[in-house]
Design an enzyme around this catalytic site. Structure first.
Site, PDB file in Angstrom:
ATOM      1  N   VAL A   8      49.230  15.161  36.260  1.00 40.82           N
ATOM      2  CA  VAL A   8      50.500  15.597  36.835  1.00 40.82           C
ATOM      3  C   VAL A   8      50.487  15.169  38.290  1.00 40.82           C
ATOM      4  CG1 VAL A   8      50.957  17.532  35.263  1.00 40.82           C
ATOM      5  CG2 VAL A   8      49.584  17.907  37.320  1.00 40.82           C
ATOM      6  N   SER A   9      51.678  15.042  38.867  1.00 37.92           N
ATOM      7  CA  SER A   9      51.774  14.506  40.223  1.00 37.92           C
ATOM      8  C   SER A   9      51.544  15.535  41.316  1.00 37.92           C
ATOM      9  CB  SER A   9      53.146  13.859  40.429  1.00 37.92           C
ATOM     10  OG  SER A   9      53.307  12.785  39.533  1.00 37.92           O
ATOM     11  N   THR A  10      51.840  16.798  41.033  1.00 35.10           N
ATOM     12  CA  THR A  10      51.710  17.819  42.073  1.00 35.10           C
ATOM     13  C   THR A  10      50.959  19.033  41.546  1.00 35.10           C
ATOM     14  OG1 THR A  10      53.813  18.871  41.488  1.00 35.10           O
ATOM     15  CG2 THR A  10      53.899  17.118  43.147  1.00 35.10           C
TER      16      THR A  10
END
Length: 179
Positions: A8-10
């Site tokens: 996931v990016s964050t």
């Protein structure tokens, strides 16, 4: 061994749905990063690749979890292949451990290569066209002709140090050395 990779990016995004899907696909071990896919330094991805053995299958829920661009995906999958492992993406139904999956993946790779070559070709054509019209590409010079003369004078006559001249003109030392 089926090895999962999730990303996931964050930090505020959840890995739960990816972990569930990878577990359902038979992943015995899952590596997970919380970092942008465009980042080239992903600790868990690197750790996973280092631990791959011949016959392992790296599985992701969607190929964009492994890479943001097709170019990066091809490079990562090639690294996986070099380690003797296969690649599988659940959503896109790509599985390089089967002949049909390798075919689909190679079609993707061929399309990506074709697109890279077309972009390069269009760039060359555009630059040639601009040159014919007298336009020169690239960044404008950091120093004007007058400033370059002053840099030379300061260095030759005043014997100023290159770092001092660079600070004075707010340019890099390399720019001063090139003058």
């Amino acid at each position: 061994m089926i090895i999962g990779y999730a990303r996931v990016s964050t930090d505020d995004q959840s890995l739960d749905s990816q972990m569930d899907a990878l577990s359902a696909a038979g992943a015995e071990k899952v590596f997970a990063d919380r970092i942008s896919g465009s980042s080239r330094t992903r600790p868990e991805l690197d750790k996973m690749v280092d631990q791959l053995r011949n016959g392992d299958v790296v599985t992701v829920t969607k190929y964009d979890r492994l890479a943001r661009s097709l170019k990066d995906l091809l490079e990562i999958v090639e690294t996986i292949r070099e380690r003797g492992a296969g690649f599988r993406s659940l959503a896109e139904d790509i599985d390089t451990t089967t002949p049909a999956g390798r075919l689909v993946f190679h079609v993707f790779a061929s399309i990506a290569q074709f697109e890279r070559e077309r972009i390069s070709e269009r760039t060359r054509e555009g630059l040639a066209s601009a040159r014919k019209r007298g336009r020169i590409g690239g960044r404008p010079p950091a120093l004007s002709a007058v400033q370059k003369d002053e840099v030379r004078r300061m260095r030759d006559e005043e014997h100023r140090a290159i770092p001092a001249i660079a600070r004075l003109f707010n340019v890099s030392e390399r720019t001063v050395r090139r003058v």
